[in-house]
Design an enzyme around this catalytic site. Sequence first.
Site, PDB file in Angstrom:
ATOM      1  N   CYS A 227      -1.888  -4.181  -8.449  1.00 16.87           N
ATOM      2  CA  CYS A 227      -3.152  -3.487  -8.712  1.00 16.87           C
ATOM      3  C   CYS A 227      -3.759  -3.853 -10.070  1.00 16.87           C
ATOM      4  O   CYS A 227      -4.928  -3.565 -10.320  1.00 16.87           O
ATOM      5  CB  CYS A 227      -2.964  -1.979  -8.600  1.00 16.87           C
ATOM      6  SG  CYS A 227      -2.539  -1.478  -6.927  1.00 16.87           S
TER       7      CYS A 227
ATOM      8  N   HIS B  33      -9.422   0.945 -12.329  1.00 14.83           N
ATOM      9  CA  HIS B  33      -8.759   0.730 -11.044  1.00 14.83           C
ATOM     10  C   HIS B  33      -8.813   2.050 -10.279  1.00 14.83           C
ATOM     11  O   HIS B  33      -8.672   3.127 -10.859  1.00 14.83           O
ATOM     12  CB  HIS B  33      -7.308   0.299 -11.266  1.00 14.83           C
ATOM     13  CG  HIS B  33      -6.508   0.273 -10.008  1.00 14.83           C
ATOM     14  ND1 HIS B  33      -6.944  -0.357  -8.863  1.00 14.83           N
ATOM     15  CD2 HIS B  33      -5.304   0.822  -9.702  1.00 14.83           C
ATOM     16  CE1 HIS B  33      -6.041  -0.205  -7.916  1.00 14.83           C
ATOM     17  NE2 HIS B  33      -5.035   0.511  -8.388  1.00 14.83           N
TER      18      HIS B  33
ATOM     19  N   ASN C 177      -7.427   2.910  -2.371  1.00 15.92           N
ATOM     20  CA  ASN C 177      -6.915   1.952  -3.352  1.00 15.92           C
ATOM     21  C   ASN C 177      -6.916   0.564  -2.719  1.00 15.92           C
ATOM     22  O   ASN C 177      -6.124   0.287  -1.823  1.00 15.92           O
ATOM     23  CB  ASN C 177      -5.495   2.373  -3.767  1.00 15.92           C
ATOM     24  CG  ASN C 177      -4.881   1.429  -4.789  1.00 15.92           C
ATOM     25  OD1 ASN C 177      -5.419   0.355  -5.061  1.00 15.92           O
ATOM     26  ND2 ASN C 177      -3.766   1.846  -5.360  1.00 15.92           N
TER      27      ASN C 177
HETATM   28  C1  LIG Z   1       1.228   9.786  -4.058  1.00 10.63           C
HETATM   29  C2  LIG Z   1       0.699  11.054  -4.716  1.00 10.63           C
HETATM   30  C3  LIG Z   1      -0.740  11.277  -4.294  1.00 10.63           C
HETATM   31  C4  LIG Z   1       1.543  12.217  -4.264  1.00 10.63           C
HETATM   32  O1  LIG Z   1       1.066  13.391  -4.878  1.00 10.63           O
HETATM   33  P1  LIG Z   1       2.080  14.418  -5.535  1.00 10.63           P
HETATM   34  O2  LIG Z   1       1.255  15.532  -5.991  1.00 10.63           O
HETATM   35  O3  LIG Z   1       2.895  13.658  -6.539  1.00 10.63           O
HETATM   36  O4  LIG Z   1       2.942  14.841  -4.294  1.00 10.63           O
HETATM   37  P2  LIG Z   1       4.524  14.754  -4.119  1.00 10.63           P
HETATM   38  O5  LIG Z   1       4.963  13.320  -4.044  1.00 10.63           O
HETATM   39  O6  LIG Z   1       5.128  15.645  -5.143  1.00 10.63           O
HETATM   40  O7  LIG Z   1       4.672  15.377  -2.706  1.00 10.63           O
HETATM   41  C5  LIG Z   1       4.427  16.749  -2.483  1.00 10.63           C
HETATM   42  C6  LIG Z   1       4.693  17.035  -1.013  1.00 10.63           C
HETATM   43  O8  LIG Z   1       3.658  16.431  -0.223  1.00 10.63           O
HETATM   44  C7  LIG Z   1       4.269  15.668   0.810  1.00 10.63           C
HETATM   45  N1  LIG Z   1       3.383  14.565   1.143  1.00 10.63           N
HETATM   46  C8  LIG Z   1       3.416  13.297   0.685  1.00 10.63           C
HETATM   47  N2  LIG Z   1       2.440  12.577   1.253  1.00 10.63           N
HETATM   48  C9  LIG Z   1       1.776  13.410   2.070  1.00 10.63           C
HETATM   49  C10 LIG Z   1       0.669  13.262   2.919  1.00 10.63           C
HETATM   50  N3  LIG Z   1       0.014  12.101   3.060  1.00 10.63           N
HETATM   51  N4  LIG Z   1       0.242  14.332   3.604  1.00 10.63           N
HETATM   52  C11 LIG Z   1       0.870  15.511   3.506  1.00 10.63           C
HETATM   53  N5  LIG Z   1       1.936  15.716   2.720  1.00 10.63           N
HETATM   54  C12 LIG Z   1       2.373  14.675   2.004  1.00 10.63           C
HETATM   55  C13 LIG Z   1       5.577  15.233   0.251  1.00 10.63           C
HETATM   56  O9  LIG Z   1       6.472  14.863   1.267  1.00 10.63           O
HETATM   57  C14 LIG Z   1       6.014  16.473  -0.495  1.00 10.63           C
HETATM   58  O10 LIG Z   1       6.536  17.367   0.416  1.00 10.63           O
HETATM   59  P3  LIG Z   1       7.803  18.273   0.039  1.00 10.63           P
HETATM   60  O11 LIG Z   1       7.339  19.096  -1.137  1.00 10.63           O
HETATM   61  O12 LIG Z   1       8.018  19.039   1.279  1.00 10.63           O
HETATM   62  O13 LIG Z   1       8.888  17.303  -0.310  1.00 10.63           O
HETATM   63  C15 LIG Z   1       0.768  10.940  -6.252  1.00 10.63           C
HETATM   64  O14 LIG Z   1       2.115  10.960  -6.672  1.00 10.63           O
HETATM   65  C16 LIG Z   1       0.136   9.697  -6.759  1.00 10.63           C
HETATM   66  O15 LIG Z   1      -1.057   9.522  -6.670  1.00 10.63           O
HETATM   67  N6  LIG Z   1       0.933   8.802  -7.378  1.00 10.63           N
HETATM   68  C17 LIG Z   1       0.428   7.563  -7.845  1.00 10.63           C
HETATM   69  C18 LIG Z   1       0.233   6.649  -6.692  1.00 10.63           C
HETATM   70  C19 LIG Z   1      -0.544   5.448  -7.050  1.00 10.63           C
HETATM   71  O16 LIG Z   1      -1.513   5.544  -7.744  1.00 10.63           O
HETATM   72  N7  LIG Z   1      -0.099   4.302  -6.552  1.00 10.63           N
HETATM   73  C20 LIG Z   1      -0.749   3.087  -6.725  1.00 10.63           C
HETATM   74  C21 LIG Z   1      -0.721   2.670  -8.157  1.00 10.63           C
HETATM   75  S1  LIG Z   1      -1.562   1.206  -8.329  1.00 10.63           S
END
Ligand SMILES: CC(C)(COP(=O)(O)OP(=O)(O)OC[C@H]1O[C@@H](n2cnc3c(N)ncnc32)[C@H](O)[C@@H]1OP(=O)(O)O)[C@@H](O)C(=O)NCCC(=O)NCCS
Length: 318
Positions: A108, A245, A275
């Site tokens: 990215c 980004h 993304n």
């Molecule tokens: C991926 C992201 C959106 C997840 O959000 P978060 O607030 O951290 O959520 P968590 O990972 O703590 O997950 C919380 C819950 O939602 C669930 N969950 C994950 N994806 C889900 C989805 N698409 N729909 C519903 N629930 C989801 C998880 O399983 C977890 O459930 P649990 O509490 O029962 O275990 C966030 O971590 C993020 O944006 N990270 C950076 C990702 C990124 O930018 N990547 C590319 C970089 S270039």
Amino acid sequence: MIGCGAGLPDRVVGNQELASRVDSSDEWIVQRTGIHSRYIAGEGQTTSDLAVLAANAALAYANMPAERVDLIVLATTTPDHTFPATAVKVQARLGITKGIAFDIQAVCSGFIYALAVADNFIRLGQARVALVIGADTFSRILDWEDRTTCVLFGDGAGAVVLEAGEGQGSVADRGVLSSHLHADGRHYQALWVDGGPSTTKTVGHVRMNGQEVFRHAVTRLSEVATEALVANGIDATQLDWLVPHQANLRIIESTAKKLRLPVGRAVVTVDHHGNTSAASIPLALTEAVTDGRIQPGHLLLMEAMGGGFTWGSALVRW
Ligand SMILES: CC(C)(COP(=O)(O)OP(=O)(O)OC[C@H]1O[C@@H](n2cnc3c(N)ncnc32)[C@H](O)[C@@H]1OP(=O)(O)O)[C@@H](O)C(=O)NCCC(=O)NCCS
């Protein structure tokens, strides 16, 4: 930087459609990421197809004949083939038969890395007209049963044209004023693909520790944005636009807040692009140039972070 252009697939996929395939919901996706929809490449549509669309649009904007391009740097994680570089395929499809063309891989952060590489080629006099392209079809490497990743990404390409020109060596100059690149490979498996030619001999799927990525992103992106400001002796109030980004709206808001920039001064496309990895910055740039938000002479701060981890920023006067 004399032109920019976009290449997007026709097909728009909304959150509702994904929620019918994996255990997710429009509400969860919007709340955690700010994403409402993304574009997904059609059957047989490749990274180079999108890259050619973006490159042609950028060349047309710049009124630059393709034969004057002597450098193509294409950032991608999803090349058409393991080799040769997608850049040479794009080169041939643009009718260019000379010069330099290669891909770079910084996930990215790819566009920032590619921009820095092309800018340095130009500064050293090794190229005069460069096409810098970010193009990805992440839909091809997603695990469509993994709700933690498949809702985040989309496909697309963006391109800019750089042309050598003399400046005063001050922040009033047009073009790329500075670029700042970083990598820390200790985080290799925080965001990676579990396949590859020399390991599994397969393409693999995206795997991610979302929380680790999020935590690093909010720290590293404000650091590298500040690094660009300090290197140019300016403060954030002098910026016209943050062109970040587009991974997650919460990350963009956090970076803007840390820079004390009103969030309205960040170009946001993650809501309708998702993304798009290396494509996200030039796509955001093109959208804001096309709708007139970004005007000639505006000062832009671009920043990105991606797998590796890699991260970087560039200060650009449009
Ligand atoms: C991926 C992201 C959106 C997840 O959000 P978060 O607030 O951290 O959520 P968590 O990972 O703590 O997950 C919380 C819950 O939602 C669930 N969950 C994950 N994806 C889900 C989805 N698409 N729909 C519903 N629930 C989801 C998880 O399983 C977890 O459930 P649990 O509490 O029962 O275990 C966030 O971590 C993020 O944006 N990270 C950076 C990702 C990124 O930018 N990547 C590319 C970089 S270039």
